[in-house]
Write a protein that holds these residues in place. Structure first.
Motif, PDB file in Angstrom:
ATOM      1  N   MET A   1     -15.432  -5.675 -41.410  1.00  0.00           N
ATOM      2  CA  MET A   1     -14.948  -6.939 -41.925  1.00  0.00           C
ATOM      3  C   MET A   1     -14.532  -7.870 -40.790  1.00  0.00           C
ATOM      4  N   ASP A   4     -17.372  -9.766 -39.347  1.00  0.00           N
ATOM      5  CA  ASP A   4     -17.748 -10.918 -40.167  1.00  0.00           C
ATOM      6  C   ASP A   4     -16.890 -12.132 -39.829  1.00  0.00           C
ATOM      7  N   ASP A   5     -15.583 -11.902 -39.638  1.00  0.00           N
ATOM      8  CA  ASP A   5     -14.677 -13.000 -39.288  1.00  0.00           C
ATOM      9  C   ASP A   5     -15.055 -13.598 -37.934  1.00  0.00           C
ATOM     10  N   LEU A   7     -18.024 -13.505 -36.414  1.00  0.00           N
ATOM     11  CA  LEU A   7     -19.299 -14.217 -36.496  1.00  0.00           C
ATOM     12  C   LEU A   7     -19.151 -15.538 -37.240  1.00  0.00           C
ATOM     13  N   ASP A   8     -18.364 -15.530 -38.302  1.00  0.00           N
ATOM     14  CA  ASP A   8     -18.112 -16.762 -39.044  1.00  0.00           C
ATOM     15  C   ASP A   8     -17.388 -17.774 -38.155  1.00  0.00           C
ATOM     16  N   GLY A  49     -10.222 -12.146 -36.578  1.00  0.00           N
ATOM     17  CA  GLY A  49     -11.070 -10.975 -36.391  1.00  0.00           C
ATOM     18  C   GLY A  49     -10.529 -10.063 -35.306  1.00  0.00           C
TER      19      GLY A  49
END
Length: 55
Positions: A1, A4-5, A7-8, A49
């Protein structure tokens, strides 16, 4: 998870920088400000992240 943070966050930073430069080139202060804000949001997401990784 956390990945994802991160990369976002990177995506938001890149999009924000693009908007910021476009705003500067075209003289559109609103777009430039939006780009700066989006870049800051991206940096915050990256930090989130990092915190999740550390936990």
């Amino acid at each position: 998870m956390a990945l994802d943070d991160k990369l976002d966050g990177l995506k938001d930073e890149a999009a924000g920088k693009t908007k910021e430069v476009y705003g500067k080139v075209t003289g559109d202060a609103e777009t430039e400000a939006e780009g700066k804000a989006q870049g800051l949001i991206g940096k915050a997401k990256e930090k989130l992240g990092d915190v999740k990784d550390a936990a």
